[in-house]
Enzyme design. Sequence first.
Site, mmCIF file in Angstrom:
data_model
loop_
_atom_site.group_PDB
_atom_site.id
_atom_site.type_symbol
_atom_site.label_atom_id
_atom_site.label_comp_id
_atom_site.label_asym_id
_atom_site.label_seq_id
_atom_site.Cartn_x
_atom_site.Cartn_y
_atom_site.Cartn_z
ATOM 1 C CG ASP A 223 87.903 -6.294 62.921
ATOM 2 O OD1 ASP A 223 86.820 -6.789 63.281
ATOM 3 O OD2 ASP A 223 88.764 -5.893 63.705
ATOM 4 C CB VAL A 224 89.966 -7.759 56.525
ATOM 5 C CG1 VAL A 224 91.081 -7.034 57.249
ATOM 6 C CG2 VAL A 224 90.129 -9.255 56.627
#
Lengths: 105, 462
Positions: free
Chosen positions: B389-390
Amino acid sequence: MMMLELYVFVLAAFTGYMVISRVPPLLHTPLMAATNAISGISLVGSLIAAGARHSNVATVLGFIAVVCATSNIVGGFLITDRMLKMFQRGKPKPADRVTGALDDA
Amino acid sequence: MRELFIQVVYLAASVLFILGLRSLTRPDLARRGMQQAALGMVLAIAGTLVNHTIVDYRWIAAGLVIGAVIGYPMGQWVPMTAMPQRIALSLGFSALAATLVGVAEYYTEMHDGNVVATAKMAALGFEVLLGSITVAGTLVAAGKLQEVLPSKPITFPLQNLANALLFLVILVMFGWLIAHPAAQVLFYSLLGLAFVFGVLLVIPIGGADMPVVVALLNSYSGLAACATGFAIGNVILIVCGALDGASGFILSILMSKAMNRSFSNVLFGAFGSAPAAKGGKTSEGLTVRSISVEDAAIQLAYAQLVIVIPGYGMAVAQAQHAVREMAEQIEKRGGEVKYAIHPVAGRMPGHMNVLLAEANIPYDKLYDMDEINSEFERADIALVIGANDVVNPAARTDPTSPIYGMPILDADKARTIIVMKRSMGAGFAGIENELFYDAKTSMLFGDAKGSLTALVGEIKNV
């Protein structure tokens, strides 16, 4: 009432905020371990509860609190030190260069 | 005279604690500073032991010995990968100590038939309330992190409503108790309900949101210690509790910013419960390009600048040492390796930094998001190891994505991207990551540690 205590609280929180907001993200885990060790200071209250001989209930509760707080202090400071020991700067030491060269050859 | 001595010792200890925390702004000074803080702790304990109200040292001695026996392995033997749950557990310990002191104090007052002053009752109530919530919360958090409990969010219908109602009931009881301090049943029920509330607060929170929770619980446990100080009139407890609370508060804010959650959202602990609205983009019709270890090795071997993006997957695979070996090979061939650390990568603040430092990677190669993002454009390879997700560009581009607005690492701006991943599952937030389908991206499937070890061998042979 508790004006003096309130003073201390506000000033300490302010100091803490100023100091801790400058800790780089690099050291955020050691910071948590460190504040955790310092929070073992509740040992101070626990010692009084365990040793004041008010009642058996207070003594036993105090005793458990002493165990918890002490384990936090001992474990907390040890682990903080262990972590901080790992953070090393990467400036190449002369010794590393030599072994590196040998590996290449 | 004795009282003066105790107060002077406490003052000295407080100064040493603050200096110790200040030393954490510099990695090269930190160790020494924390050793001084430890000295401060010894002083504070010694000062307390001469307190005139302490008349019996037997229980104290036993408690100190047992505590040290439990604490030593928790400090010396717990592996770095288990750090999040270990920290969570010890937060619970400090909250438990604060709670028990509060209960003991209240019990003693009732036992002696005293009338508890309003201010003191407020402090005591606050102490056991926060303490009990923290104990329960940290136990659940530690259980989730250790995966004794399912790390996925546990939800049930009307959860938020139930929590809000319970919170309201607790507040009313708290108010009533301050007005009627002698209502012992109320006091102990409050203790129990706060515990239940603490459990309910953390069970709906998933593994990836843990950094916020751990930071928040840190703050709560500090405030509980503070309230203890107010209740028993002990200034050093107030100072340390305030420091602890401030630290947790700052970390919570940083973590919530890094996850694009509002601060009030964090303060009331309602995060993680928002149902993840599915992003507009799906993987249908898109294909991923996989790459072999040999090809990846060739690319890495000739790269000038490689930026490694570690995530929780690296921690799970315990691949940090293999990462260092790979970096050494690249460096030996003249390339440069930097590490881009997202503030919420991993399961606690600073988790990745500690793991990489453990693998002897020098800390001046570890960069925060703001420092490194401008460098991706000139990076030959962004190597994503177990992060998802980052690095999801949807956070910048897709307003329908649940992570829209979250600051991310600009891995997609690198010339090529290699993603090491076990398989094509969605990330924790359950969102497709379009980075994986980018034309510049190649996927290197397999266990991170195994792939890295194979890469090391291949790079040597290039």
